[in-house]
Scaffold this active site. Structure first.
Site, PDB file in Angstrom:
ATOM      1  N   ALA A 250      -0.302  17.109   4.893  1.00 43.72           N
ATOM      2  CA  ALA A 250       0.547  17.946   4.826  1.00 43.72           C
ATOM      3  C   ALA A 250       1.604  17.383   4.882  1.00 43.72           C
ATOM      4  O   ALA A 250       2.882  16.633   4.754  1.00 43.72           O
ATOM      5  CB  ALA A 250       0.178  19.430   5.272  1.00 43.72           C
ATOM      6  N   ARG A 251       2.153  17.481   6.443  1.00 46.79           N
ATOM      7  CA  ARG A 251       3.728  16.885   6.529  1.00 46.79           C
ATOM      8  C   ARG A 251       2.833  16.349   8.579  1.00 46.79           C
ATOM      9  O   ARG A 251       2.402  16.552   9.042  1.00 46.79           O
ATOM     10  CB  ARG A 251       4.431  18.080   7.359  1.00 46.79           C
ATOM     11  CG  ARG A 251       4.782  18.243   5.780  1.00 46.79           C
ATOM     12  CD  ARG A 251       5.691  16.691   4.336  1.00 46.79           C
ATOM     13  NE  ARG A 251       5.670  17.038   2.892  1.00 46.79           N
ATOM     14  CZ  ARG A 251       6.395  16.279   2.227  1.00 46.79           C
ATOM     15  NH1 ARG A 251       6.617  15.286   2.795  1.00 46.79           N
ATOM     16  NH2 ARG A 251       6.039  16.653   0.919  1.00 46.79           N
ATOM     17  N   ASP A 274      -2.926  11.039   6.653  1.00 41.96           N
ATOM     18  CA  ASP A 274      -1.974  10.895   5.598  1.00 41.96           C
ATOM     19  C   ASP A 274       0.141  10.556   6.380  1.00 41.96           C
ATOM     20  O   ASP A 274       0.461   9.840   5.402  1.00 41.96           O
ATOM     21  CB  ASP A 274      -2.792  11.515   4.187  1.00 41.96           C
ATOM     22  CG  ASP A 274      -1.618  10.744   2.757  1.00 41.96           C
ATOM     23  OD1 ASP A 274      -1.909   9.517   2.183  1.00 41.96           O
ATOM     24  OD2 ASP A 274      -0.754  11.105   2.739  1.00 41.96           O
ATOM     25  N   GLU A 279       8.286   6.782   7.548  1.00 40.82           N
ATOM     26  CA  GLU A 279       7.793   6.101   6.757  1.00 40.82           C
ATOM     27  C   GLU A 279       8.888   5.269   5.888  1.00 40.82           C
ATOM     28  O   GLU A 279       9.886   5.685   6.013  1.00 40.82           O
ATOM     29  CB  GLU A 279       6.832   6.792   5.781  1.00 40.82           C
ATOM     30  CG  GLU A 279       5.731   7.633   6.314  1.00 40.82           C
ATOM     31  CD  GLU A 279       5.571   8.982   5.239  1.00 40.82           C
ATOM     32  OE1 GLU A 279       5.969   9.136   4.251  1.00 40.82           O
ATOM     33  OE2 GLU A 279       4.655   9.718   5.804  1.00 40.82           O
ATOM     34  N   HIS A 298       0.534   7.882   2.917  1.00 36.33           N
ATOM     35  CA  HIS A 298       0.880   8.754   2.288  1.00 36.33           C
ATOM     36  C   HIS A 298       0.961   9.208   0.641  1.00 36.33           C
ATOM     37  O   HIS A 298       1.784   8.836  -0.213  1.00 36.33           O
ATOM     38  CB  HIS A 298       2.702   8.876   2.541  1.00 36.33           C
ATOM     39  CG  HIS A 298       3.353  10.538   2.240  1.00 36.33           C
ATOM     40  ND1 HIS A 298       4.692  10.549   2.853  1.00 36.33           N
ATOM     41  CD2 HIS A 298       2.707  11.082   2.086  1.00 36.33           C
ATOM     42  CE1 HIS A 298       4.988  12.201   2.977  1.00 36.33           C
ATOM     43  NE2 HIS A 298       3.866  12.871   1.659  1.00 36.33           N
ATOM     44  N   ALA A 301      -1.703  12.840  -2.669  1.00 37.03           N
ATOM     45  CA  ALA A 301      -0.963  13.367  -3.764  1.00 37.03           C
ATOM     46  C   ALA A 301      -0.974  12.226  -5.477  1.00 37.03           C
ATOM     47  O   ALA A 301      -0.645  11.955  -6.107  1.00 37.03           O
ATOM     48  CB  ALA A 301      -0.598  13.874  -4.112  1.00 37.03           C
TER      49      ALA A 301
END
Length: 340
Positions: A250-251, A274, A279, A298, A301
């Site tokens: 998620a975050r 992730d 980042e 990350h 998706a």
């Protein structure tokens, strides 16, 4: 494509998406459809605020992607005809301000298209943690002898395992469907999940302090708001049983990263992550050296199919606008409370 406007309408659309992402987002067919519908102004340096401002006069729609400048009062000063901001991602808070909504400009997002691939990655993470795959991989790549590399905490099948889900979001619900199909017993913490929805999903509603100690895997799928920021800290991690695993696609801001690192360094828990506070993740970050941690940059998706759906969704919203039809995935100013 649904909602295609009259070809005679040559409204102008600004596409603030860099070349690499354009190639991933827009298939040739989708791009041709957009070109037939509108005069396009394409901004390669999409992060360049001045370039976006120069392109906005006369434009009816703006397609944005990650790292685009925030549409605020300053940019809106150049947007004399703007009716729609179509974001190719999910969270719009980094890209629009309340002024956009005050002026009646529609804002859309493509987050629905991300739910399935992120849920699939969360499932892959879940299976890896249950079977300790990341530990075996680290051991073999690190040069341990066969017998030593074969040692790991007890492993479990997903069938019959208790899985705790924090947040019955779009992605959370997609993840729930996947793990339940494989026989997991699922509990959910979400203050907005009704009893009827929980029954329909086939899950048990429980408070966080109940979910954490009873779950073999805890998967984080909540949005980031003032209420959820750092909701998983040292105290919450301490409630998780020995050998449990944390999945976060998620975050990062939902979890206290320092507290998580301290807990993981003991080897008591495993994690698959992730998303990170910093980042790109620094090359010397301690997460990289831990054998009980699975890391991805990350990219949950990042499937080919998902990226193409993101682009198609944004283009479809533009075509609907130009064709006189309401967009499908509009958001309200409440979306600005989602911090990331």
């Amino acid at each position: 494509m649904p909602g295609s406007p009259d070809p005679a309408d040559r409204s102008r659309v600004v596409v603030a998406v860099p070349p690499g992402l354009r190639a991933q987002f827009f298939t040739a067919e989708v791009w041709r459809e957009l070109e037939r519908a509108a005069e396009l102004t394409v901004i390669d340096d999409h992060w360049d605020r001045a370039a976006v401002a120069a392109a906005l006069p006369g434009a009816r729609a703006l397609i944005t992607s990650w790292r685009a400048p925030k549409v605020d009062a300053g940019l809106l000063g150049s947007a004399d005809r703007l009716e729609l901001v179509a974001h190719t991602g999910s969270a719009v808070a980094p890209y629009v301000t309340e002024e956009v909504f005050r002026r009646g400009i529609l804002v859309t997002q493509a987050g629905d298209e991300m739910a399935r691939p992120v849920a699939e990655v969360a499932l892959a993470f879940t299976l890896s943690l249950l079977h300790r795959i990341q530990r075996f991989d680290h051991a073999l790549r690190g040069g341990l002898e066969w017998a030593a590399a074969s040692e790991a905490p007890p492993r479990h099948e997903i069938h019959g395992s208790r899985i705790g889900v924090i947040g019955a979001s779009r992605t959370g619900r997609a993840y729930i469907a996947l793990v339940r199909a494989m026989g997991a017993r699922v509990s959910v913490t979400d203050p907005y999940l009704s009893a009827a929805d929980a029954e329909e999903l086939g899950v048990e509603r429980v408070p966080l302090e109940t979910l954490l100690p009873q779950s073999r895997i805890v998967a984080v799928h909540a949005p980031v708001t003032e209420e959820t920021r750092r909701m998983i800290g040292a105290g919450q991690l301490a409630l998780m049983p020995d050998g449990a695993g944390l999945v976060n696609t998620a975050r990062s801001w939902l979890v206290d990263e320092d507290a998580l690192l301290a807990e993981l360094a003991t080897g008591r828990l495993d994690a698959a992550i992730d998303v990170f506070d910093d980042e790109p993740l620094p090359a010397d970050h301690p997460f990289r050296a831990l054998p009980n941690v699975l890391l991805t940059p990350h990219q949950a998706a990042g499937s080919v199919e998902c990226r193409q759906r993101l682009g198609a969704s944004a283009v479809d919203e533009v075509l609907r606008l130009l064709g006189g039809r309401p967009p499908v995935h509009t958001v309200t100013a409440d979306a600005l409370t989602r911090l990331h």
